[in-house]
Design an enzyme around this catalytic site. Structure first.
Site: not given
Ligand code: CTP
Ligand code: CA
Length: 230
Positions: A33-34
């Site tokens: 993810g980020n």
């Protein structure tokens, strides 16, 4: 009275905003993810509602509550985001891709939780996700304004601008909201500082709360819409 009328300049418009960061699962419990919080997209959604628009928020793993007066469509991965945007953007007057889609997805996600094997490492094979914004630009209705975001790390303002112009051209969107993330300052922060560009260069700058920046983006978008309609 003037201020009230100006505040309703998006009455009757349909606005679709993506927000947050997508996640690409390796297995049922782990993902790539980020650190996008979704605050900018949520600020845009709230500002557009205030100005009278009908707003759909395509929400990818938000770290914040979406406003009450918007239709929320929850998505997880970039593929889900792409599918939701294709459906909801078709009839929109304004589409803002404020989400941070994962650029890569896992080629062969495991249906069961991965287990460690002795002291061996792990090689992950990734493939690029679809470019949602470029896809939307490819079948954009002529009246629609499409806005992208670009968070770049640049050595100086000139390099930032050059990266932005190249990205806008590659994506085919009408406006690109550029911000310099050297140092990682904007993620999860209340404040933001952006330059808004079109194919010819800078059209506006905005700094301050994400609400202030959101209103500047909506105003710049509305100016493009008027130009497209005339
Ligand atoms: N975007 C998208 N689909 C992707 C990746 C990005 O629609 N798979 C959108 C983002 O929502 C943003 C714009 O494209 O509005 C620019 O995102 P950015 O990550 O800066 O661009 P990329 O094309 O992914 O290029 P890179 O990360 O290599 O700089
Ligand atoms: Ca990217």
């Amino acid at each position: 009275v003037g201020a009230l009328m100006a505040a309703q300049d998006l009455a009757g418009r349909t606005v679709v905003i993506s927000a947050g960061g997508t996640r690409e699962h390796l297995d049922p419990v782990r993902f790539i993810g980020n650190s996008s919080s979704g605050l900018m997209g949520v600020a845009l959604a709230r500002a557009a509602v205030q100005r009278g628009a009908r707003v759909t928020l395509v929400a990818a793993n938000l770290a914040t509550e979406p406003p009450a007066a918007v239709d929320v469509v929850d998505v997880g991965s970039t593929a889900e985001l792409a599918a939701a945007m294709d459906v909801h953007a078709a009839a929109a007057d304004l589409v803002v891709m404020a989400a941070a889609p994962a650029d890569y997805t896992v080629t062969a996600p495991s249906p069961v939780k991965l287990k460690k094997s002795g002291d061996a490492g792990l090689n992950l094979e990734l493939v690029q996700t679809t470019d949602v914004l470029a896809g939307l630009a490819g079948h954009r209705p002529p009246h629609q304004v499409l806005v992208g975001f670009a968070a770049e790390t640049a050595a100086d303002p000139a390099e930032l601008r050059a990266l932005g112009q190249a990205k806008l051209a590659r994506k085919g969107c009408q406006l690109l909201v550029l911000n310099d993330v050297s140092g990682g300052a904007v993620f999860g922060a209340e404040e933001n500082q952006v330059t808004i560009i079109d194919a010819d260069g800078e059209v506006a700058t905005a700094a301050g709360s994400k609400t202030t920046v959101a209103h500047a983006i909506l105003s710049a978008s509305e100016a493009v819409r008027k130009r497209l309609a005339s």
